[in-house]
Structure formats: structure tokens, C-alpha cells
Design a protein around this motif. Structure first.
Motif, PDB file in Angstrom:
ATOM      1  N   VAL A  41      48.985  44.402  17.127  1.00 26.49           N
ATOM      2  CA  VAL A  41      48.880  44.474  18.592  1.00 26.49           C
ATOM      3  C   VAL A  41      48.797  43.065  19.181  1.00 26.49           C
ATOM      4  O   VAL A  41      49.406  42.785  20.216  1.00 26.49           O
ATOM      5  CB  VAL A  41      47.670  45.332  19.036  1.00 26.49           C
ATOM      6  CG1 VAL A  41      47.421  45.206  20.536  1.00 26.49           C
ATOM      7  CG2 VAL A  41      47.893  46.799  18.669  1.00 26.49           C
ATOM      8  N   SER A  42      48.094  42.169  18.510  1.00 31.44           N
ATOM      9  CA  SER A  42      48.031  40.773  18.977  1.00 31.44           C
ATOM     10  C   SER A  42      49.419  40.138  18.979  1.00 31.44           C
ATOM     11  O   SER A  42      49.770  39.394  19.903  1.00 31.44           O
ATOM     12  CB  SER A  42      47.093  39.944  18.100  1.00 31.44           C
ATOM     13  OG  SER A  42      45.769  40.367  18.281  1.00 31.44           O
ATOM     14  N   LYS A  45      51.261  41.507  21.883  1.00 30.51           N
ATOM     15  CA  LYS A  45      50.762  40.908  23.118  1.00 30.51           C
ATOM     16  C   LYS A  45      51.344  39.518  23.332  1.00 30.51           C
ATOM     17  O   LYS A  45      51.678  39.140  24.454  1.00 30.51           O
ATOM     18  CB  LYS A  45      49.234  40.833  23.057  1.00 30.51           C
ATOM     19  CG  LYS A  45      48.563  41.220  24.314  1.00 30.51           C
ATOM     20  CD  LYS A  45      47.069  41.286  24.088  1.00 30.51           C
ATOM     21  CE  LYS A  45      46.375  41.151  25.404  1.00 30.51           C
ATOM     22  NZ  LYS A  45      44.958  41.241  25.313  1.00 30.51           N
ATOM     23  N   MET A  52      52.364  44.455  28.420  1.00 32.57           N
ATOM     24  CA  MET A  52      51.749  45.322  27.419  1.00 32.57           C
ATOM     25  C   MET A  52      51.098  46.509  28.126  1.00 32.57           C
ATOM     26  O   MET A  52      50.348  46.333  29.087  1.00 32.57           O
ATOM     27  CB  MET A  52      50.685  44.551  26.635  1.00 32.57           C
ATOM     28  CG  MET A  52      49.953  45.389  25.630  1.00 32.57           C
ATOM     29  SD  MET A  52      50.952  45.910  24.252  1.00 32.57           S
ATOM     30  CE  MET A  52      50.913  44.465  23.263  1.00 32.57           C
ATOM     31  N   LEU A  54      48.566  49.034  29.343  1.00 28.24           N
ATOM     32  CA  LEU A  54      47.114  48.884  29.417  1.00 28.24           C
ATOM     33  C   LEU A  54      46.396  49.749  28.383  1.00 28.24           C
ATOM     34  O   LEU A  54      45.364  49.355  27.860  1.00 28.24           O
ATOM     35  CB  LEU A  54      46.613  49.224  30.817  1.00 28.24           C
ATOM     36  CG  LEU A  54      47.052  48.273  31.919  1.00 28.24           C
ATOM     37  CD1 LEU A  54      46.532  48.765  33.269  1.00 28.24           C
ATOM     38  CD2 LEU A  54      46.568  46.865  31.649  1.00 28.24           C
ATOM     39  N   ASP A  57      46.310  47.892  25.114  1.00 28.17           N
ATOM     40  CA  ASP A  57      45.372  46.784  25.225  1.00 28.17           C
ATOM     41  C   ASP A  57      43.920  47.272  25.178  1.00 28.17           C
ATOM     42  O   ASP A  57      43.096  46.733  24.432  1.00 28.17           O
ATOM     43  CB  ASP A  57      45.643  46.035  26.533  1.00 28.17           C
ATOM     44  CG  ASP A  57      45.187  44.596  26.501  1.00 28.17           C
ATOM     45  OD1 ASP A  57      44.979  44.053  25.403  1.00 28.17           O
ATOM     46  OD2 ASP A  57      45.048  44.010  27.589  1.00 28.17           O
ATOM     47  N   CYS A  58      43.610  48.292  25.952  1.00 29.11           N
ATOM     48  CA  CYS A  58      42.247  48.836  25.967  1.00 29.11           C
ATOM     49  C   CYS A  58      41.861  49.421  24.614  1.00 29.11           C
ATOM     50  O   CYS A  58      40.742  49.217  24.137  1.00 29.11           O
ATOM     51  CB  CYS A  58      42.107  49.896  27.060  1.00 29.11           C
ATOM     52  SG  CYS A  58      42.074  49.241  28.727  1.00 29.11           S
ATOM     53  N   ALA A  60      42.989  48.564  21.695  1.00 30.80           N
ATOM     54  CA  ALA A  60      42.783  47.455  20.755  1.00 30.80           C
ATOM     55  C   ALA A  60      41.418  46.796  20.978  1.00 30.80           C
ATOM     56  O   ALA A  60      40.711  46.492  20.009  1.00 30.80           O
ATOM     57  CB  ALA A  60      43.904  46.429  20.900  1.00 30.80           C
ATOM     58  N   GLU A  61      41.033  46.594  22.216  1.00 27.28           N
ATOM     59  CA  GLU A  61      39.736  45.960  22.491  1.00 27.28           C
ATOM     60  C   GLU A  61      38.577  46.824  22.000  1.00 27.28           C
ATOM     61  O   GLU A  61      37.605  46.309  21.437  1.00 27.28           O
ATOM     62  CB  GLU A  61      39.586  45.655  23.985  1.00 27.28           C
ATOM     63  CG  GLU A  61      40.491  44.545  24.467  1.00 27.28           C
ATOM     64  CD  GLU A  61      40.336  43.246  23.671  1.00 27.28           C
ATOM     65  OE1 GLU A  61      39.192  42.829  23.400  1.00 27.28           O
ATOM     66  OE2 GLU A  61      41.367  42.665  23.303  1.00 27.28           O
ATOM     67  N   ASP A 184      53.059  52.416  31.607  1.00 26.46           N
ATOM     68  CA  ASP A 184      51.795  51.706  31.501  1.00 26.46           C
ATOM     69  C   ASP A 184      50.754  52.537  32.216  1.00 26.46           C
ATOM     70  O   ASP A 184      50.847  53.736  32.278  1.00 26.46           O
ATOM     71  CB  ASP A 184      51.891  50.274  32.025  1.00 26.46           C
ATOM     72  CG  ASP A 184      52.279  50.209  33.493  1.00 26.46           C
ATOM     73  OD1 ASP A 184      52.314  51.276  34.154  1.00 26.46           O
ATOM     74  OD2 ASP A 184      52.545  49.100  33.975  1.00 26.46           O
TER      75      ASP A 184
END
Length: 189
Positions: A41-42, A45, A52, A54, A57-58, A60-61, A184
Motif C-alpha cells: 500500500v505504501s 501511495k 489513493m 480513502l 488509506d484508512c 492501512a493506517e 474513492d
């Protein structure tokens, strides 16, 4: 008469298989496989930047928080801050797309997109109040990850259930992933 091919959208992943592998890796529960998926994922990104989705991204965080938690390298208050930032960011990003010119309460927006109200209350505590217990942050993370799995990741898989001829499968899968890349946070509504 010649049939025109639809325009292609450039995405960060190579093929549908890579997308599926990352999704499975993120949700598998094995820290090593999750870290591999986070690394992928990085890379996405870095290629895709602000385009990307959202949800990716969310997710992955939040998974990154769980991996850090299972590593035992962070203290309790550091984990609360990590989970807290990821949860606050999730609620803010998901609900901001539904905001109109007039400010709508977060609780109402959360209800509209099926986010549990207590997650919004947790976000409020993290932002404005005393930091909650780590157990509550972990539970919030699990609930939000489940929401993301149901509302985003599973829907991406669902678009791939109808198969036509074997020759067209791979090309159609790629087109679906590319089309889904455009889905997205606006698509979550």
C-alpha cells in the motif's frame, strides 16, 4: 463500424490479483503478511499520491496500528495516540464528503453511512476530551475495519462475481479494478 475501447484509468496496482492479495493480507491477522500488505500500500501511495482511495488509506493506517500493537514495541499511551489518530482521520474523512454548505452534525452523518454513533463519540473524546482507554481504541479500530471491509473491500470483490468468457476475464477484471479506483470516498455514499 469500429468499436471504441473505453478509456483506461491508471491505477497504482499491477493487476486485480495484486489488489486481492493486498486485501487478503490486510485482513488476515498475521502480522508478517499484514506488514507485507502495508508495504505494498505504501508503494501504491507513492505512485498514486492523493488519488489513493480513502478506504485503502484508512484501512492501512488502522492495520498499521494493529501491527504496532502486536509487536509490543509501543507503550500504552503511544498506542492510544496511534489508534486515536487513525480513528479521528477515518471519521473525519468519511463524513467530510457528506458535509454540505451547511454544517451537519457528525452523529447524523455517521448514521447516514452506518458508522456506529459510539465511534463518533470516541472520535470526539480523542479530539476534545480525555484520552480513552486502550481497550476502547482497539475495539473502535476493529469496528471500523469491519465497516471498511463490508462497505468498501467486499464491494470491490462483489463487482467481480459475474464471469463471461475465459479470454475476457483477466481484461475485464483489470477494467473493474480501474473503474473501482475512481470509487474513492464519494462511492461510499
Amino acid at each position: 463500424r469500429r468499436r471504441l475501447k473505453p478509456l483506461r484509468t491508471v491505477v497504482a496496482w499491477r493487476a486485480r490479483a495484486e489488489w486481492d492479495q493486498v486485501m487478503v493480507g490486510l485482513y488476515c491477522g498475521d502480522s508478517r503478511l499484514q506488514q507485507d500488505a502495508l508495504d505494498r500500500v505504501s508503494a501504491w501511495k507513492s505512485r498514486y499520491g492523493p488519488k489513493m482511495p480513502l478506504a485503502v488509506d484508512c484501512t492501512a493506517e488502522l492495520i498499521r496500528c494493529k501491527v504496532l500493537d502486536s509487536s509490543g514495541r509501543l507503550k500504552s499511551h503511544e498506542l492510544i495516540l496511534s489508534y486515536g489518530l487513525a480513528l479521528v482521520r477515518f471519521v473525519n474523512l468519511i463524513t467530510e464528503r457528506k458535509q454540505k454548505m451547511v454544517s451537519i452534525p457528525l452523529r447524523q452523518l455517521a448514521r447516514e453511512v452506518d458508522i456506529p454513533i459510539w465511534v463518533v463519540d470516541l472520535r470526539h473524546e480523542l479530539t476534545h476530551g480525555k484520552l480513552p482507554r486502550l481497550a476502547l481504541c482497539r475495539k473502535g479500530c476493529d469496528v471500523v475495519l469491519d465497516w471498511l471491509r463490508k462497505m468498501y473491500w467486499s464491494r470491490q470483490l462483489g463487482n467481480n462475481l459475474c464471469e463471461e468468457s475465459e479470454d475476457d476475464d483477466e481484461e475485464e477484471e483489470q477494467e473493474e479494478v480501474e473503474a473501482n479506483a475512481e470509487l474513492d470516498s464519494d462511492g461510499w455514499e
